[in-house]
Design an enzyme around this catalytic site. Structure first.
Site, PDB file in Angstrom:
ATOM      1  N   SER A 174       0.854  -1.186   0.000  1.00  0.00           N
ATOM      2  CA  SER A 174       0.000   0.000   0.000  1.00  0.00           C
ATOM      3  C   SER A 174       0.888   1.233   0.000  1.00  0.00           C
ATOM      4  O   SER A 174       1.711   1.390  -0.900  1.00  0.00           O
ATOM      5  CB  SER A 174      -0.949  -0.037   1.200  1.00  0.00           C
ATOM      6  N   HIS A 200      -2.647  -0.983  -3.259  1.00  0.00           N
ATOM      7  CA  HIS A 200      -3.759  -0.057  -3.086  1.00  0.00           C
ATOM      8  C   HIS A 200      -3.486   1.222  -3.873  1.00  0.00           C
ATOM      9  O   HIS A 200      -2.592   2.004  -3.535  1.00  0.00           O
ATOM     10  CB  HIS A 200      -3.953   0.290  -1.612  1.00  0.00           C
ATOM     11  N   ASP A 293      -4.356  -4.819   5.984  1.00  0.00           N
ATOM     12  CA  ASP A 293      -4.727  -5.667   4.859  1.00  0.00           C
ATOM     13  C   ASP A 293      -3.602  -6.657   4.587  1.00  0.00           C
ATOM     14  O   ASP A 293      -2.427  -6.295   4.553  1.00  0.00           O
ATOM     15  CB  ASP A 293      -4.989  -4.813   3.625  1.00  0.00           C
TER      16      ASP A 293
END
Length: 357
Positions: A174, A200, A293
């Site tokens: 991310s 992401h 995540d």
């Protein structure tokens, strides 16, 4: 807050409308907008004069562009975190990925016609705050490998479907991910049974990321399409705005199911599917990023007796996702990104030679 004062932000955009929109969003969120720059040269001057905590930076500006600003900040203010605020087009997407690879902290897509302004303002505030709290865009760090813990693992579940031969690679990342991916992917000489990246990013920008990685890598890297299958030396990038799933036959399915924890794609979903399909042949790398995540997916990898390695805190822009798997006793290795890249490249190359033999 920095101590007992609001975080100080300089914003740079050649559009008066965007300066007003970004400034209002930041002010409403409690930031002190100390400067509003109309181009790149103005941004550098205001950063030198005002010494903000964060710079928000448009990339397409007349004269000195955003990438030039980033390059000069690397010398003039290497500790200033930068959040890119960019529109999307093929050219803008490529510039944004270049900026993230060059060290910008994170990316916020400018609102399009169907983007709620509140969602844009909330995302902007979250990422500016995280950038300020991260410390620095290129802070000197201690670089040492740290071993994770290797607990006894349960037996893999019965009836797990298998396909192909050799290890399958999964990568979750991310904030700061494009920079780490740029250090990792070009080191891979082979990916014996294919791989997947869940990074992401807003819709549209992941294609530019895949294209940049593909140009720099020996293996093929491209954005995933519905109906894809993993194969040797192909790495698929989950498209922004879609979940990347794999069905029981190993076929990629892009879905617009609701975001989970504000994220679509969600790495947990992809990782869990791959663990079910490939079991102990799965190598999961959890790289820099905010949040957790990848943790639930890593639990499934652990149960399937796959391998889980993490990027060490020393090279993470944000030590969130790797921390979750390290402190959850899921990762067996935690290494700075250059060392992680070298170890992964050797492991995958060695596995391919074993399969060929």
């Amino acid at each position: 807050m920095a101590g007992d004062r609001p975080l100080r932000v300089v914003l740079a955009d050649d559009s008066a409308f965007m300066r007003a929109l970004v400034g209002r969003a930041l002010t409403d969120a409690g930031f002190d907008v100390v400067g509003r720059a109309v181009d790149g040269a103005d941004a550098l001057e205001r950063c030198r004069e005002l010494r903000p905590d964060v710079l928000t930076l448009d990339l397409a500006m007349p004269g000195l562009g955003g990438l030039d600003v980033l390059a000069r900040l690397g010398t003039d203010a290497p500790s200033l975190p930068v959040v890119v605020v960019s529109a999307f087009s093929p050219a803008d997407g490529a510039r944004a990925v270049d900026a993230l690879t060059a060290g910008a902290f994170d990316l916020v897509a400018k609102p399009a016609g169907d983007t709620p302004l509140r969602a844009f303002a909330d995302e902007l505030a979250e990422k500016v705050r995280a950038a300020a709290e991260s410390g620095a865009r290129s802070r000197p760090r201690t670089r040492r490998p740290v071993g994770g813990t290797a607990s006894e693992r349960p037996a893999p579940p019965a009836g797990r479907p298998r396909s192909g031969a050799g290890p399958v690679l999964a990568i979750a990342s991310s904030t700061g991910g494009p920079r780490s991916l740029a250090a990792l992917l070009p080191r891979l000489r082979t990916v014996p049974a294919g791989g997947v990246i869940v990074q992401h990013m807003p819709p549209g920008f992941t294609r530019s990321l895949a294209e940049r990685l593909d140009r720099a890598s020996a293996v093929e890297v491209r954005e995933a399409r519905d109906g894809d299958r993993l194969r040797r030396d192909l790495v698929l990038v989950a498209p922004g705005g879609m979940h990347l799933r794999f069905d029981a036959q190993g076929v990629a399915r892009l879905t617009d199911e609701p975001a989970i924890g504000g994220l679509r794609p969600r790495a947990d979903l992809t990782i869990s599917d791959l663990a079910r399909l490939h079991g102990d042949r799965l190598l999961l790398l959890v790289l820099t990023g905010m949040g957790r995540d990848g943790e639930l997916g890593a639990q499934d990898v652990r149960r399937a007796r796959g391998a889980i390695w993490a990027e060490h805190e020393s090279t993470c822009a944000v030590y969130g996702m790797p921390r979750a798997v390290v402190e959850g006793d899921l990762a067996t290795r935690a290494l700075p990104i250059e060392e992680l890249a070298a170890v992964a490249a050797d492991a995958l190359a060695g596995a391919r030679q074993e399969v060929a033999a």
